[in-house]
Design an enzyme around this catalytic site. Structure first.
Site, PDB file in Angstrom:
ATOM      1  N   ASP A  67     -31.375 -34.869   6.200  1.00  0.00           N
ATOM      2  CA  ASP A  67     -29.930 -34.816   6.367  1.00  0.00           C
ATOM      3  C   ASP A  67     -29.620 -33.479   7.044  1.00  0.00           C
ATOM      4  OD1 ASP A  67     -27.094 -35.322   5.870  1.00  0.00           O
ATOM      5  OD2 ASP A  67     -27.288 -33.800   4.310  1.00  0.00           O
ATOM      6  N   ASP A  88     -25.909 -31.631   7.553  1.00  0.00           N
ATOM      7  CA  ASP A  88     -24.899 -30.763   6.946  1.00  0.00           C
ATOM      8  C   ASP A  88     -25.146 -30.604   5.451  1.00  0.00           C
ATOM      9  OD1 ASP A  88     -22.484 -30.413   9.106  1.00  0.00           O
ATOM     10  OD2 ASP A  88     -23.534 -32.323   9.358  1.00  0.00           O
ATOM     11  N   ASP A 115     -28.435 -33.686   0.451  1.00  0.00           N
ATOM     12  CA  ASP A 115     -27.605 -32.945  -0.506  1.00  0.00           C
ATOM     13  C   ASP A 115     -26.451 -33.746  -1.085  1.00  0.00           C
ATOM     14  OD1 ASP A 115     -26.110 -32.911   2.039  1.00  0.00           O
ATOM     15  OD2 ASP A 115     -24.797 -31.490   0.996  1.00  0.00           O
TER      16      ASP A 115
END
Length: 261
Positions: free
Chosen positions: A32, A34, A209
């Site tokens: 991922d 961001d 996240d």
């Protein structure tokens, strides 16, 4: 897949060094962006990619033989611009776009949302203080980082669009809600990558996240891979790292060790 181990959580100091588990010659890496590779900003356009991260990803891409992909909510074209001049295998818009190798064309897994729907959602955002619109074509995201208290109201309103169209799905994220077509996600993108020659036969590793990564986490666990969560402990996580800078430090170490080997 040949690996079925589940490494201990990062807080267990008896665990083997994490970098020893993540051998670029044996693993396939999915990241991922961001909040995982780069720090989150108030607006998606306000982020920056450290030059050192570009160098590290370039090394890992070569060391893995191309078994490295960005798996993001951003469009693939936006990932290319953000990580330029580096061009990697990538999936964008939560699985709606997939480019299976750096030289391949980007394949769309779903069409653009109806123009009328995108216009209605944009109009809704204009009437709400502190809500920012990110129109990606095949999805539309409403960021409310500037006004967190509006989250419940925003969810309820967007849920109305989903109730009116069974083909839509509402994807919650970190202070963002995203309307998208149902039927594709980051997990479906990971499955496509793992069927290609560069990725097949390797231990898949996903670092993410947010709840938008949970579909990929589940697929990685099914494949006997390693899930690394950032900032919080998800049920499928094998390892938890505190923040994006810890991910970057880990990748720097893996790249350096691999080059020395």
């Amino acid at each position: 897949m040949h690996a079925t181990f589940a490494p201990p959580k990062a807080h267990d100091r008896s665990a083997a060094p994490l970098e020893d588990l993540l051998n670029p010659r044996q693993c396939a890496f999915f990241f991922d962006v961001d909040g995982t590779l780069i720090d989150i900003a108030i607006h998606p356009d306000a982020v920056s990619v450290p030059k050192s991260l570009l160098d590290t990803l370039d090394i890992l891409d070569r060391e893995t033989g191309g078994a490295l992909a960005l798996v993001s909510g951003r469009p693939v074209a936006g990932l290319d611009a953000l990580f330029s001049p580096l061009r990697l295998a990538a999936s964008g818009v939560h699985g709606a776009e997939v480019r299976l190798s750096p030289d391949a064309e980007t394949a769309r897994q779903s069409p653009a949302l109806a123009e009328g729907l995108r216009g209605a959602v944009a109009a809704l955002a204009r009437d709400l203080e502190g809500v920012l619109v990110e129109d990606k074509g095949s999805s539309i995201a409403l960021h409310y980082r500037l006004n967190p208290e509006i989250g419940p109201r925003l969810r309820e309103t967007l849920a109305g669009f989903v109730a009116a169209d069974a083909g839509l799905a509402l994807l919650p994220g970190r202070l963002v809600f995203e309307l998208k077509h149902a039927g594709h996600d980051k997990g479906s993108a990971v499955r496509q990558f793992m069927q290609t020659p560069a990725f097949a036969g390797r231990t898949p590793v996903f670092m993410g996240d947010d709840v938008t990564d949970e579909a990929a986490f589940a697929v990685i666990k099914d494949m006997g891979g390693i899930v690394i969560s950032v900032g919080r402990d998800f049920p499928d996580a094998d390892v938890v790292l505190p923040e994006a800078q810890d991910v970057r430090a880990l990748l720097d170490t893996i790249a350096a060790n691999s080059r020395r080997a």
